[in-house]
Motif scaffolding. Structure first.
Motif, PDB file in Angstrom:
ATOM      1  N   VAL A 263      37.245  32.381  40.320  1.00  0.00           N
ATOM      2  CA  VAL A 263      36.598  32.753  39.057  1.00  0.00           C
ATOM      3  C   VAL A 263      35.662  33.932  39.267  1.00  0.00           C
ATOM      4  N   ILE A 264      34.755  33.808  40.250  1.00  0.00           N
ATOM      5  CA  ILE A 264      33.742  34.840  40.458  1.00  0.00           C
ATOM      6  C   ILE A 264      34.353  36.141  40.975  1.00  0.00           C
ATOM      7  N   ASN A 265      35.253  36.042  41.934  1.00  0.00           N
ATOM      8  CA  ASN A 265      35.729  37.221  42.650  1.00  0.00           C
ATOM      9  C   ASN A 265      37.079  37.752  42.184  1.00  0.00           C
ATOM     10  N   PHE A 266      37.672  37.123  41.174  1.00  0.00           N
ATOM     11  CA  PHE A 266      38.943  37.659  40.682  1.00  0.00           C
ATOM     12  C   PHE A 266      39.028  37.630  39.160  1.00  0.00           C
ATOM     13  N   SER A 286      30.583  46.317  36.422  1.00  0.00           N
ATOM     14  CA  SER A 286      31.158  44.980  36.523  1.00  0.00           C
ATOM     15  C   SER A 286      30.533  44.228  37.691  1.00  0.00           C
ATOM     16  N   ALA A 287      30.427  44.895  38.845  1.00  0.00           N
ATOM     17  CA  ALA A 287      29.825  44.262  40.023  1.00  0.00           C
ATOM     18  C   ALA A 287      28.355  43.951  39.792  1.00  0.00           C
ATOM     19  N   LEU A 288      27.629  44.877  39.147  1.00  0.00           N
ATOM     20  CA  LEU A 288      26.202  44.684  38.905  1.00  0.00           C
ATOM     21  C   LEU A 288      25.935  43.464  38.034  1.00  0.00           C
ATOM     22  N   LEU A 289      26.804  43.239  37.045  1.00  0.00           N
ATOM     23  CA  LEU A 289      26.591  42.129  36.108  1.00  0.00           C
ATOM     24  C   LEU A 289      27.174  40.812  36.593  1.00  0.00           C
ATOM     25  N   TYR A 290      28.302  40.848  37.297  1.00  0.00           N
ATOM     26  CA  TYR A 290      29.012  39.592  37.555  1.00  0.00           C
ATOM     27  C   TYR A 290      29.177  39.230  39.036  1.00  0.00           C
TER      28      TYR A 290
END
Length: 436
Positions: A263-266, A286-290
């Motif tokens: 979920v988190i990484n894909f 995307s990386a900054l938020l999730y």
């Protein structure tokens, strides 16, 4: 530890960029992550046990050297097959975690061990929350190859640190020889089960290739058990493997990684960068938020979770973390297109998953290992990490790759179900610790 984690997390925001430059689909490029974790699973289980016979420091140096070679291949890769070869070599860095956990347990008292293990686990959830964001920035401005150049520098520094700072080996920890035949049988079984589940998700569970992989898995596991019964120094004795102090730990680790990691990484990454049915974010945003919030929170939560586990009991804290992580995934599955709802739920996983769950499953992997083979269960549990992460992505990738709301929803609910099963298996764990 950082050398491994950067290989795992900095690449995630760059997956769409890799797909474009290497001319692969989202489903194809998912193997960049899944193969990395599969290779890590095999390396973790084999090299951790090997360190009982040849020493911890020697194995750390060997692991980091192979990782550096793989990173260089990835940086120069002209095609997807070359990239996958490099990622397989990079996956060997997974063994560094298991070796570190064993070294901590051998050198620290029980009270300090929990907190120290939490510090290492915090890195497993992300390097201060900066790795995913930095990976996104590099992908946006310099391309994905710059990520591997940065990782290579860290790997070289890691080799220097191990050479100068880790105490020299004083001799073998265990008597006897490495069980290479058992290692080979288990490695083949791990490969077959990974590709069997992945192929079943994409081509159907009655597909001839899927059935072949699953049949080979069963056959190789039977061979593994037969070898272990006849080997004086097995990877792990069969009586330990079937004990409730061992197999439920491994099963719980596989399931929780399959459920939450995907979920988190894909899935969330794919949703957030889809301009049509998703949020349309850049890789860095995307990386900054999730990715960053959960990692930052995990840096604080993991050491506290280790301290709490020494007070309240490792198994008890694990079960609480699994219940709360399942609840967070349900929230995401109910509102996958609500970017701020997903943001809050993923941030909560920084406490429940990166903190409570990862710290306790790592701790149990060390504390419940047989005394005559102190690195056996950490190695198997490390394999469970890699297999779980790879299987989770393989299961949800065909659905998430559709780019539709229904596809995202299906992928997320699959993850919810798997994580709930992890809680069920945790109820089977037995411990000698009175607190549990």
């Amino acid at each position: 530890m950082i050398a491994y984690q950067l290989n795992a997390s900095m690449v995630t925001p760059a997956l769409p960029d890799m797909a474009r430059e290497l001319h692969g689909s989202v489903d194809d490029i998912s193997r960049v992550s899944s193969l990395f974790f599969l290779a890590g699973a095999i390396a973790g289980v084999v090299l951790s046990r090997l360190s009982d016979f040849v020493g911890r420091k020697k194995l750390l140096l060997a692991v980091l050297t192979v990782t550096a070679v793989g990173t260089l291949l990835c940086a120069l890769a002209p095609s997807l097959p070359v990239m996958l070869t490099g990622r397989a070599l990079q996956g060997s860095s997974s063994a560094a975690f298991q070796l570190a956990y064993v070294i901590l347990n051998e050198r620290l008292n029980a009270k300090v061990f929990g907190t120290a293990l939490g510090v290492i686990t915090a890195i497993n959830g992300g390097v201060g929350g900066l790795d995913g964001y930095l990976g996104g920035l590099l992908a946006d401005h310099l391309g994905f190859r710059s990520i591997f150049a940065a990782v290579l520098l860290v790997g070289v520094l890691a080799i220097a640190c191990v050479t100068t700072l880790i105490p020299d080996d004083t001799g073998p920890i265990a008597a006897g020889r490495m069980d290479w035949w058992g290692s080979a049988a288990l490695s083949v079984a791990l490969v077959c089960v990974t590709y069997g589940v992945s192929n079943g998700s994409s081509d159907g569970w009655t597909d001839i290739a899927t059935l072949g992989y699953l049949a080979a898995t069963v056959i190789m596991f039977v061979v593994f058990v037969a070898v272990e019964r006849r080997t004086p120094t097995p990877l792990i004795a069969v009586e330990h493997l079937r004990s409730r102090q061992v197999w439920p730990v491994i099963a719980t680790t596989v399931l929780v990684l399959s459920g939450v990691f995907a979920v988190i990484n894909f899935t969330v990454v794919v949703i957030s960068q889809n301009a049509g049915t998703g949020y349309g974010l850049s890789a860095s945003r995307s990386a900054l938020l999730y990715l960053t919030p959960a990692a930052v929170i995990g840096v604080l939560a993991a050491p506290l979770s280790g301290w709490l586990a020494t007070k309240a009991g490792w198994i008890r804290v694990l079960r609480v973390g699994l219940v709360l992580s399942t609840a967070a995934l349900v929230v995401i599955a109910l509102a996958p297109l609500s970017r701020w709802t997903v943001f809050v739920a993923v941030a909560a996983l920084g406490v429940t998953y990166n903190g409570l769950v990862l710290t306790t499953v790592n701790g149990l992997g060390v504390l419940q290992s047989p005394k005559e083979a102190p690195a056996a269960l950490p190695g198997l549990n490390g394999a469970a990490f890699g297999i779980g992460a790879g299987l989770g992505i393989g299961l949800v990738a065909p659905f998430a790759a559709r780019g539709s709301v229904s596809g995202y929803s299906t992928a997320l609910w699959i993850s919810v179900g798997i994580t709930f099963l992890a809680f069920v298996t945790s109820l089977c764990i037995a411990s000698c610790d009175a607190q549990d």
